[in-house]
Design an enzyme around this catalytic site. Structure first.
Site, mmCIF file in Angstrom:
data_model
loop_
_atom_site.group_PDB
_atom_site.id
_atom_site.type_symbol
_atom_site.label_atom_id
_atom_site.label_comp_id
_atom_site.label_asym_id
_atom_site.label_seq_id
_atom_site.Cartn_x
_atom_site.Cartn_y
_atom_site.Cartn_z
ATOM 1 N N ARG A 50 1.989 3.543 6.983
ATOM 2 C CA ARG A 50 2.313 2.262 6.358
ATOM 3 C C ARG A 50 3.037 1.421 7.397
ATOM 4 N NH1 ARG A 50 5.488 -1.040 2.711
ATOM 5 N NH2 ARG A 50 7.391 0.201 2.831
ATOM 6 N N GLU B 31 10.127 12.312 -0.538
ATOM 7 C CA GLU B 31 8.818 12.425 -1.220
ATOM 8 C C GLU B 31 7.905 13.409 -0.481
ATOM 9 O OE1 GLU B 31 7.038 8.763 -2.521
ATOM 10 O OE2 GLU B 31 5.037 9.485 -2.032
ATOM 11 N N GLU C 233 9.174 -0.193 -2.627
ATOM 12 C CA GLU C 233 8.301 -0.228 -3.790
ATOM 13 C C GLU C 233 9.103 -0.361 -5.092
ATOM 14 O OE1 GLU C 233 5.758 3.160 -4.063
ATOM 15 O OE2 GLU C 233 4.120 1.735 -4.245
ATOM 16 N N ARG D 269 5.605 3.759 9.503
ATOM 17 C CA ARG D 269 5.967 5.148 9.149
ATOM 18 C C ARG D 269 4.714 5.969 8.897
ATOM 19 N NH1 ARG D 269 3.409 6.230 4.116
ATOM 20 N NH2 ARG D 269 4.351 5.102 2.388
ATOM 21 N N ARG E 172 5.539 -5.682 -1.347
ATOM 22 C CA ARG E 172 6.615 -4.961 -2.039
ATOM 23 C C ARG E 172 7.893 -5.796 -1.965
ATOM 24 N NH1 ARG E 172 6.111 1.475 -0.195
ATOM 25 N NH2 ARG E 172 3.937 1.703 -0.769
ATOM 26 N N ARG F 170 8.977 12.197 6.792
ATOM 27 C CA ARG F 170 8.528 10.819 7.008
ATOM 28 C C ARG F 170 9.040 10.445 8.390
ATOM 29 N NH1 ARG F 170 7.202 7.531 2.408
ATOM 30 N NH2 ARG F 170 5.812 8.863 1.199
ATOM 31 N N THR G 13 -1.805 8.090 -2.507
ATOM 32 C CA THR G 13 -1.831 6.798 -1.792
ATOM 33 C C THR G 13 -1.506 6.964 -0.317
ATOM 34 O OG1 THR G 13 0.504 6.329 -2.183
ATOM 35 C CG2 THR G 13 -1.047 5.541 -3.844
ATOM 36 N N CYS H 177 1.686 12.193 -2.544
ATOM 37 C CA CYS H 177 1.070 11.105 -3.323
ATOM 38 C C CYS H 177 -0.294 10.759 -2.725
ATOM 39 C CB CYS H 177 1.984 9.879 -3.286
ATOM 40 S SG CYS H 177 1.355 8.473 -4.206
HETATM 41 P P1 ADP Z 1 7.839 3.967 2.209
HETATM 42 O O1 ADP Z 1 7.781 3.022 3.311
HETATM 43 O O2 ADP Z 1 8.255 5.316 2.643
HETATM 44 O O3 ADP Z 1 6.567 3.942 1.428
HETATM 45 P P2 ADP Z 1 9.604 2.300 0.514
HETATM 46 O O4 ADP Z 1 8.634 1.236 0.144
HETATM 47 O O5 ADP Z 1 10.490 2.842 -0.558
HETATM 48 O O6 ADP Z 1 8.937 3.595 1.123
HETATM 49 O O7 ADP Z 1 10.531 1.752 1.684
HETATM 50 C C1 ADP Z 1 11.495 2.584 2.248
HETATM 51 C C2 ADP Z 1 12.582 1.781 2.934
HETATM 52 O O8 ADP Z 1 12.078 1.158 4.096
HETATM 53 C C3 ADP Z 1 13.193 0.689 2.078
HETATM 54 O O9 ADP Z 1 14.581 0.646 2.275
HETATM 55 C C4 ADP Z 1 12.583 -0.560 2.645
HETATM 56 O O10 ADP Z 1 13.391 -1.690 2.479
HETATM 57 C C5 ADP Z 1 12.478 -0.191 4.100
HETATM 58 N N1 ADP Z 1 11.495 -0.981 4.829
HETATM 59 C C6 ADP Z 1 10.174 -1.013 4.657
HETATM 60 N N2 ADP Z 1 9.582 -1.865 5.522
HETATM 61 C C7 ADP Z 1 10.580 -2.382 6.272
HETATM 62 C C8 ADP Z 1 10.638 -3.313 7.339
HETATM 63 N N3 ADP Z 1 9.531 -3.877 7.829
HETATM 64 N N4 ADP Z 1 11.860 -3.618 7.860
HETATM 65 C C9 ADP Z 1 12.978 -3.050 7.379
HETATM 66 N N5 ADP Z 1 12.983 -2.156 6.389
HETATM 67 C C10 ADP Z 1 11.801 -1.825 5.842
HETATM 68 C C1 CIR Z 2 3.530 4.655 -8.891
HETATM 69 O O1 CIR Z 2 2.526 5.140 -9.382
HETATM 70 O O2 CIR Z 2 3.813 3.456 -8.992
HETATM 71 C C2 CIR Z 2 4.459 5.559 -8.121
HETATM 72 N N1 CIR Z 2 4.144 6.918 -8.457
HETATM 73 C C3 CIR Z 2 4.324 5.323 -6.617
HETATM 74 C C4 CIR Z 2 2.910 5.305 -6.107
HETATM 75 C C5 CIR Z 2 2.697 5.016 -4.635
HETATM 76 N N2 CIR Z 2 3.838 4.937 -3.832
HETATM 77 C C6 CIR Z 2 4.234 5.815 -2.940
HETATM 78 O O3 CIR Z 2 3.590 6.798 -2.643
HETATM 79 N N3 CIR Z 2 5.380 5.547 -2.300
#
Ligand code: ADP
Ligand code: CIR
Length: 357
Positions: free
Chosen positions: A280, A225, A314, A126, A309, A229, A273, A271
Site C-alpha cells: 500500500r 494485523e 482506514e 508498506r 482513507r 508490516r 485485501t 486480510c
Molecule cells: P495500513 O497502512 O497498514 O493499511 P492504516 O490505514 O490503519 O493501515 O494506516 C496506518 C497508519 O499509517 C495510520 O496512522 C495512518 O495515518 C498512517 N499513514 C498512512 N499513510 C500515511 C502517509 N502517507 N503519511 C503518514 N502517515 C500515513
Molecule cells: C473491513 O472490512 O472494512 C475491515 N475488515 C478492513 C478491511 C481491509 N483493510 C485492511 O486490511 N486494513
C-alpha cells in the site's frame, strides 16, 4: 465436524446480514445461501470454520470487506467465498489467475510527486509479511506470539545503515509514548473493532511492538494485523526515495526471515485485501478543490484505482483536509505496477486539483 453452537451462530449471522439492508460489505454481497450451505460444515486443519472467516463482518455491518483468513489454508477451504471477494476487491483477479512473481521494477522511473511541497504532507509505502510456519492471529497461542517476537527482534538486530534501529515492545510501553507514536502516524492503533471481532487481538499486548530507526523513516510493526508490516515513510512527496528504502529493506529482511508465499496468492496475509504484493503506497495530501465533496473525491480517485482513507487510516475521518490516498489493488500485478498505479493516479489528481484552481 463443525459443532452445533457454531452452526447456530453461523445461521444467526447469516440472517443478520440478510436483514441489514444498508450493509455494503463484500461479505454480504457474496455470501449467498448456496455459498453459505456449501461452506458451513468446512473446517481447516487448524480447526477454523466459516464463523472465524465471517465473524468480523457480521459484528461490524459497516465493514467494507468483512472477512479474514484465520489461517492460510482458509483461502482454499473457503474459496467459494474468498474468490469472488478477491476478484471484486483486486479488480478482476479471477479464479484460476495467478499472482505474478515478485518484481520491484526500475525505481529510477519514479520520482517526487510534489517537488514544490504544495499538496503532499507525507509519503508512505508498506508491505505485509507472514512468518513461514505460523498461522494467522486467531490461531496463534501466547507462546507463539512470544516466540515470533523473539525471532523477529533477533533478525532485525542485524540491520545496518539507515535500516538500523531499535525494537520497542508494546508490553511496558507507557500510554503517553504509545499515544504519541499513534498520533504521529507511526504506530498501529489499539482496539481496532474489526480485528477484535475477528479474534485477532488475543493476548494483547504480548508479542506486539514496533521497530524503527532514529528518524522514524523505516519502521516494522510486529504482530498487529499481520505478523510483520514493513514500512518506509517520510515528509513530502518523494515516492522514489520512500519506495527505494522499502525495497532495500525487504530484500535484506527476506534473507534473514522465511516468509509464507503462495503460488497463486503471492505473499499471504490475514486480510484478503492485502494478498499478492501486500503493497500500500499512500500519501497524506490536501486537495481542497477536489475534496470539497468526499464522495466525489472517492469517485475521481476510483477512476485511477485509488482508495481514499481518513488521516488516521482506514475507517477514520480526514483531519484538517488531509486525506490518505493509496493504490487499492495489491494482487494480480507486480510490486512495481502497484506503486506505479499510485504514482500515475496521484499525478492525475494533482493535475485536476491545479486545473480546478
Ligand atoms: P495500513 O497502512 O497498514 O493499511 P492504516 O490505514 O490503519 O493501515 O494506516 C496506518 C497508519 O499509517 C495510520 O496512522 C495512518 O495515518 C498512517 N499513514 C498512512 N499513510 C500515511 C502517509 N502517507 N503519511 C503518514 N502517515 C500515513
Ligand atoms: C473491513 O472490512 O472494512 C475491515 N475488515 C478492513 C478491511 C481491509 N483493510 C485492511 O486490511 N486494513
Amino acid at each position: 465436524m463443525v459443532d452445533a453452537a457454531v452452526h447456530e451462530k453461523l445461521e444467526a449471522g447469516f440472517q443478520k446480514l440478510q436483514d441489514a439492508t444498508d450493509c455494503k460489505s463484500l461479505l454480504k454481497k457474496f455470501l449467498t445461501r448456496d455459498v453459505f450451505d456449501k461452506l458451513k460444515d468446512v473446517k481447516t486443519s487448524f480447526g477454523s470454520t466459516l464463523l472465524d472467516v465471517v465473524q468480523s463482518g457480521v459484528e461490524n455491518l459497516d465493514s467494507g470487506v468483512g472477512v479474514y483468513a484465520p489461517d492460510a489454508e482458509s483461502y482454499s477451504a473457503f474459496a467459494d467465498l474468498f474468490d469472488p471477494i478477491i476478484c471484486d476487491y483486486h479488480t478482476g483477479f479471477k479464479p484460476g489467475d495467478k499472482h505474478p512473481p515478485r518484481d520491484f521494477g526500475d525505481i529510477e522511473t519514479l520520482g517526487n510527486l510534489d517537488p514544490e511541497g504544495a499538496f503532499i504532507v507525507s509519503t508512505r509505502v508498506r508491505c505485509g509479511r507472514s512468518l513461514a510456519g505460523y498461522a494467522f492471529n486467531p490461531c496463534l497461542t501466547e507462546a507463539n506470539y512470544k516466540e515470533m517476537e523473539e525471532k523477529v527482534v533477533a533478525s532485525l538486530s542485524c540491520l545496518e545503515g539507515e535500516l538500523k534501529g531499535t525494537y520497542y515492545p508494546l508490553t511496558g510501553m507507557t500510554k503517553e509514548v504509545q499515544q504519541q507514536l499513534i498520533d504521529d502516524h507511526f504506530l498501529f492503533k489499539e482496539g481496532d473493532r474489526f480485528l477484535q471481532a475477528a479474534n485477532a487481538c488475543r493476548y494483547w499486548p504480548t508479542g506486539r511492538g514496533i521497530y524503527h530507526n532514529v528518524d522514524k523513516t523505516f519502521l516494522i510493526w510486529c504482530n498487529e494485523e499481520d505478523h510483520l508490516r514493513i514500512i518506509s515513510m517520510q515528509k513530502g512527496g518523494d515516492l522514489k526515495a520512500v519506495y527505494a528504502r522499502l525495497v532495500n529493506a525487504v530484500n535484506d529482511i527476506e534473507k534473514r526471515i522465511p516468509f509464507s508465499h503462495h503460488d497463486r496468492f503471492g505473499f499471504l496475509t490475514f486480510c484478503p485485501t492485502n494478498l499478492g504484493t501486500t503493497i500500500r503506497a499512500s500519501v497524506h495530501i490536501q486537495l481542497p478543490k477536489l475534496a470539497a465533496d468526499r464522495t466525489k473525491l472517492e469517485e475521481t480517485a476510483g477512476k485511477y484505482n485509488l482508495q481514499v482513507r481518513g488521516t488516521a487510516g482506514e475507517h477514520t475521518e480526514a483531519e484538517g483536509g488531509i486525506y490518505d490516498i493509496s493504490n487499492k489493488r495489491r494482487m494480480g500485478l507486480t510490486e512495481y505496477q502497484a506503486v506505479k498505479e499510485m504514482y500515475d493516479g496521484l499525478q492525475e489528481l494533482i493535475r485536476l486539483e491545479k486545473e480546478a484552481s
